[in-house]
Design an enzyme around this catalytic site. Structure first.
Site, short mmCIF file in Angstrom:
data_model
loop_
_atom_site.label_atom_id
_atom_site.label_comp_id
_atom_site.label_asym_id
_atom_site.label_seq_id
_atom_site.Cartn_x
_atom_site.Cartn_y
_atom_site.Cartn_z
N HIS A 46 -7.18 1.35 -6.64
CA HIS A 46 -7.55 0.66 -5.40
C HIS A 46 -8.34 -0.60 -5.77
O HIS A 46 -9.53 -0.71 -5.49
CB HIS A 46 -8.38 1.58 -4.52
CG HIS A 46 -8.41 1.21 -3.07
ND1 HIS A 46 -7.84 0.05 -2.59
CD2 HIS A 46 -8.95 1.85 -1.99
CE1 HIS A 46 -8.03 -0.01 -1.29
NE2 HIS A 46 -8.69 1.06 -0.90
N CYS B 250 -15.99 3.77 0.48
CA CYS B 250 -14.88 2.86 0.80
C CYS B 250 -14.36 3.05 2.21
O CYS B 250 -13.60 2.19 2.70
CB CYS B 250 -13.75 3.02 -0.22
SG CYS B 250 -13.15 4.73 -0.37
N ASP C 240 -16.44 9.19 -1.97
CA ASP C 240 -15.20 9.02 -1.22
C ASP C 240 -14.82 10.37 -0.64
O ASP C 240 -15.41 11.41 -1.03
CB ASP C 240 -14.10 8.49 -2.17
CG ASP C 240 -12.83 8.07 -1.43
OD1 ASP C 240 -12.87 7.95 -0.20
OD2 ASP C 240 -11.81 7.88 -2.11
N GLN D 80 -10.39 -2.86 -3.10
CA GLN D 80 -11.63 -2.24 -2.66
C GLN D 80 -12.73 -2.42 -3.70
O GLN D 80 -13.87 -2.72 -3.36
CB GLN D 80 -11.41 -0.75 -2.39
CG GLN D 80 -12.67 -0.01 -1.96
CD GLN D 80 -13.23 -0.49 -0.65
OE1 GLN D 80 -12.53 -0.53 0.35
NE2 GLN D 80 -14.51 -0.86 -0.64
N ARG E 130 -14.08 -6.88 2.04
CA ARG E 130 -12.65 -6.80 1.77
C ARG E 130 -11.98 -8.09 2.24
O ARG E 130 -11.11 -8.64 1.55
CB ARG E 130 -12.03 -5.60 2.51
CG ARG E 130 -12.31 -4.24 1.92
CD ARG E 130 -11.52 -3.98 0.64
NE ARG E 130 -10.08 -4.02 0.86
CZ ARG E 130 -9.34 -2.99 1.28
NH1 ARG E 130 -9.92 -1.82 1.55
NH2 ARG E 130 -8.03 -3.12 1.42
N ARG F 189 0.89 -1.18 0.00
CA ARG F 189 0.00 0.00 0.00
C ARG F 189 0.92 1.22 0.00
O ARG F 189 1.62 1.47 0.99
CB ARG F 189 -0.90 -0.02 1.25
CG ARG F 189 -1.92 1.10 1.31
CD ARG F 189 -2.77 0.94 2.56
NE ARG F 189 -3.62 2.10 2.80
CZ ARG F 189 -4.86 2.25 2.35
NH1 ARG F 189 -5.42 1.27 1.66
NH2 ARG F 189 -5.57 3.33 2.63
#
Length: 319
Positions: free
Chosen positions: A144, A279, A239, A147, A307, A117
């Site tokens: 991402h 998310c 988001d 996700q 997830r 990440r």
């Protein structure tokens, strides 16, 4: 542990492959991962063992912190019978005395997979090019993908199909909206992106999504009109307006995005049974009203849970 036939079949196609971005996979491959994630979720709920990665190790490199990414991958490896090692930027020498390439080569001698990440997408690509084990993108500034896999799994669970669905993303043309756009384009979901001027999806990514949409029949639209974009939407997604690592005038940013809050008024344009998605982490009162994210149409915590399950499907398949 004996592996189910579906896992054996998926491994024959994807074993050893990297998971860097959604666009690297076909509709069928993504659907296989989603369905396997649902199977693993059911097994976990029933207490059925699924230790398909007994004795395997995952190295988790975190240059950006995260609650969901760390806990879901660490828990997932444990439930699959393996173990995960948490490595933050202070634990390793990558980028600070050791090249990304050398880090990839060294870790490949120790572990069975690497999850990272980080910031620049080029770091993930370079890591994968030099590693001899699968590399999984836990987030970059451009993408991402894990996700989005959880998002697609959640939509599939709630709606039963991707056919005929319209998803509207309201907010910033960031890594989340870019990966979501690509996922929708591949799976055949109409996707509308509503952003303030100057915050659009990167042109190259938008064009690639257009090409993917030609194969699936999805409609891909980018607009500055949030109210028009949410009309008859099956899913509304947003988001945070200032992503991690963003530097600038926060008050100016809030003013720029003020008309793009997912408010109670905005969601009135969607279908009655729309899903609200985010998310996380979320900032109530900024990108979304508290009444929306905490309302009956919200599935944000189902997304967060998924997830774990879809990443287990990715790990068990690639490793």
């Amino acid at each position: 542990m004996n592996q189910p036939v579906v896992l054996q079949q998926m491994k024959s196609k994807l074993n050893g492959k990297d998971f860097l971005q959604i666009s690297d996979f076909t509709k069928d491959e993504l659907m296989d991962l989603i369905e396997f994630g649902i199977k693993l979720k059911n097994m976990q709920k029933l207490g059925e063992p699924h230790r398909y990665l007994e004795g395997k190790t995952l190295a988790m490199i975190f240059e950006k912190s995260s609650t969901r990414t760390r806990v879901s991958f660490e828990t997932g490896m444990y439930q699959l019978g393996g173990m995960a090692q948490f490595l933050n930027k202070d634990d390793i020498q990558m980028g600070n005395g050791e090249t990304v390439a050398d880090t990839a080569k060294v870790l490949s001698r120790f572990v069975d997979a690497i999850m990272i990440r980080t910031y620049g997408h080029d770091i993930v690509v370079e890591l994968a090019e030099n590693a001899t084990v699968p590399v999984i993108n836990g987030l970059t500034d451009d993408a991402h993908p894990c996700q989005v896999m959880a998002d697609l799994m959640t939509i599939y669970e709630k709606k039963g199909s991707f056919n005929g669905l319209k998803l509207t993303f309201v907010g910033d043309g960031n890594n989340m909206s870019q990966s979501l756009l690509m996922g929708c384009a591949i799976m055949g979901i109409d996707c509308y992106i509503a952003v303030p001027k100057g915050n659009e999806i990167k042109k190259g990514i938008f064009q690639m999504a257009k090409e993917k949409a030609k194969l699936s029949g999805a409609k891909i639209v980018q607009t500055y009109d949030a109210q028009e974009a949410v009309k008859a939407a099956d899913i509304i997604y947003t988001d945070v307006w200032a992503s991690m690592g963003w530097e600038g005038d926060l008050q100016a940013r809030l003013a720029e995005f003020a008309d793009y809050q997912v408010s109670e008024e905005l969601v009135n344009g969607a279908k009655d049974d729309y899903l609200f998605m985010h998310c996380l982490p979320a900032k109530r009162g900024e990108e979304v009203a508290a009444a929306v994210i905490d309302g009956e149409n919200s599935v944000v915590f189902d997304q967060a849970e998924n997830r774990l399950h879809v990443q287990k499907a990715i790990l068990a398949t690639l490793v």
